[in-house]
Write a protein that holds these residues in place. Structure first.
Motif, PDB file in Angstrom:
ATOM      1  N   ASN A 256       0.760   5.711   0.307  1.00  0.00           N
ATOM      2  CA  ASN A 256       0.027   6.676   1.122  1.00  0.00           C
ATOM      3  C   ASN A 256      -1.240   7.168   0.425  1.00  0.00           C
ATOM      4  O   ASN A 256      -2.059   7.840   1.031  1.00  0.00           O
ATOM      5  CB  ASN A 256       0.923   7.879   1.473  1.00  0.00           C
ATOM      6  CG  ASN A 256       1.281   8.699   0.255  1.00  0.00           C
ATOM      7  OD1 ASN A 256       1.801   8.182  -0.731  1.00  0.00           O
ATOM      8  ND2 ASN A 256       1.016   9.981   0.311  1.00  0.00           N
TER       9      ASN A 256
ATOM     10  N   HIS B 257      -9.028  -5.174   1.158  1.00  0.00           N
ATOM     11  CA  HIS B 257      -9.622  -3.849   1.308  1.00  0.00           C
ATOM     12  C   HIS B 257     -11.067  -3.856   0.797  1.00  0.00           C
ATOM     13  O   HIS B 257     -11.982  -3.325   1.436  1.00  0.00           O
ATOM     14  CB  HIS B 257      -8.784  -2.836   0.540  1.00  0.00           C
ATOM     15  CG  HIS B 257      -9.070  -1.412   0.874  1.00  0.00           C
ATOM     16  ND1 HIS B 257      -8.144  -0.431   0.732  1.00  0.00           N
ATOM     17  CD2 HIS B 257     -10.179  -0.778   1.320  1.00  0.00           C
ATOM     18  CE1 HIS B 257      -8.665   0.731   1.073  1.00  0.00           C
ATOM     19  NE2 HIS B 257      -9.899   0.538   1.430  1.00  0.00           N
TER      20      HIS B 257
ATOM     21  N   GLU C 150      -4.800   6.213  -1.019  1.00  0.00           N
ATOM     22  CA  GLU C 150      -5.753   5.107  -0.908  1.00  0.00           C
ATOM     23  C   GLU C 150      -6.041   4.484  -2.271  1.00  0.00           C
ATOM     24  O   GLU C 150      -6.193   5.180  -3.265  1.00  0.00           O
ATOM     25  CB  GLU C 150      -7.065   5.590  -0.282  1.00  0.00           C
ATOM     26  CG  GLU C 150      -8.002   4.444   0.035  1.00  0.00           C
ATOM     27  CD  GLU C 150      -9.247   4.862   0.795  1.00  0.00           C
ATOM     28  OE1 GLU C 150      -9.858   3.992   1.412  1.00  0.00           O
ATOM     29  OE2 GLU C 150      -9.603   6.051   0.761  1.00  0.00           O
ATOM     30  N   TRP C 151      -6.088   3.156  -2.312  1.00  0.00           N
ATOM     31  CA  TRP C 151      -6.348   2.341  -3.493  1.00  0.00           C
ATOM     32  C   TRP C 151      -5.184   2.320  -4.479  1.00  0.00           C
ATOM     33  O   TRP C 151      -5.328   1.786  -5.572  1.00  0.00           O
ATOM     34  CB  TRP C 151      -7.628   2.770  -4.225  1.00  0.00           C
ATOM     35  CG  TRP C 151      -8.849   2.483  -3.418  1.00  0.00           C
ATOM     36  CD1 TRP C 151      -9.601   3.404  -2.749  1.00  0.00           C
ATOM     37  CD2 TRP C 151      -9.423   1.217  -3.149  1.00  0.00           C
ATOM     38  NE1 TRP C 151     -10.626   2.782  -2.092  1.00  0.00           N
ATOM     39  CE2 TRP C 151     -10.545   1.426  -2.322  1.00  0.00           C
ATOM     40  CE3 TRP C 151      -9.113  -0.079  -3.521  1.00  0.00           C
ATOM     41  CZ2 TRP C 151     -11.343   0.402  -1.874  1.00  0.00           C
ATOM     42  CZ3 TRP C 151      -9.920  -1.112  -3.071  1.00  0.00           C
ATOM     43  CH2 TRP C 151     -11.014  -0.857  -2.256  1.00  0.00           C
TER      44      TRP C 151
ATOM     45  N   LYS D 197       0.847  -1.192   0.000  1.00  0.00           N
ATOM     46  CA  LYS D 197       0.000   0.000   0.000  1.00  0.00           C
ATOM     47  C   LYS D 197       0.884   1.245   0.000  1.00  0.00           C
ATOM     48  O   LYS D 197       1.918   1.279   0.656  1.00  0.00           O
ATOM     49  CB  LYS D 197      -0.878   0.039   1.247  1.00  0.00           C
ATOM     50  CG  LYS D 197      -1.905  -1.054   1.328  1.00  0.00           C
ATOM     51  CD  LYS D 197      -2.679  -0.938   2.633  1.00  0.00           C
ATOM     52  CE  LYS D 197      -3.632  -2.090   2.820  1.00  0.00           C
ATOM     53  NZ  LYS D 197      -4.327  -2.013   4.128  1.00  0.00           N
TER      54      LYS D 197
END
Length: 122
Positions: free
Chosen positions: A75, A109, A77-78, A73
């Motif tokens: 920083n 997620h 999102e997605w 991941k």
């Protein structure tokens, strides 16, 4: 024709020529250069590109690499990073494993979102 130079090992042939086309039906079998053709089982393409921090505003980088955690991941999102863009060592097996981890993290997620939506519907 083409220039051969080598300062490391006399068994390695360095060809300075311009690639024009990659050929093959189901798999790669030939690289057509401006002055010659090479038969090959596969080809790796390495291309300099724009820094990841310019492609995605706000993306955290460490030097030339995208900063990612153990689940790949970033920083943002997605957004997941895997392989060479996530740092050394530059190896296809590392890239494959990190790609699998990134997919697993994305699925996890999505599952959490689905579970949260189901609990809100009750």
């Amino acid at each position: 024709m083409y220039k051969l130079t080598n300062s490391l090992d006399s068994s390695i042939e360095i060809i300075n020529d311009k690639p024009l086309e990659i050929k093959g039906e189901k798999t790669v079998n030939k690289l057509v250069l401006k002055n010659t053709e090479l038969y090959a089982d596969g080809i790796f393409i390495m291309e300099d590109s724009v820094s990841p921090s310019y492609m995605v505003p706000g993306l955290e980088v460490e030097g030339p690499h995208i900063k990612a955690d153990r689940e790949m991941k970033t920083n943002v999102e997605w957004l997941y990073a895997a392989g060479d863009c996530a740092g050394k060592p530059y190896q296809y097996l590392k890239s494959s494993g990190e790609g699998q981890m990134a997919v697993s993290s994305a699925i996890s997620h999505l599952d959490k979102l689905r579970i949260n939506q189901m609990s809100l519907q009750k």
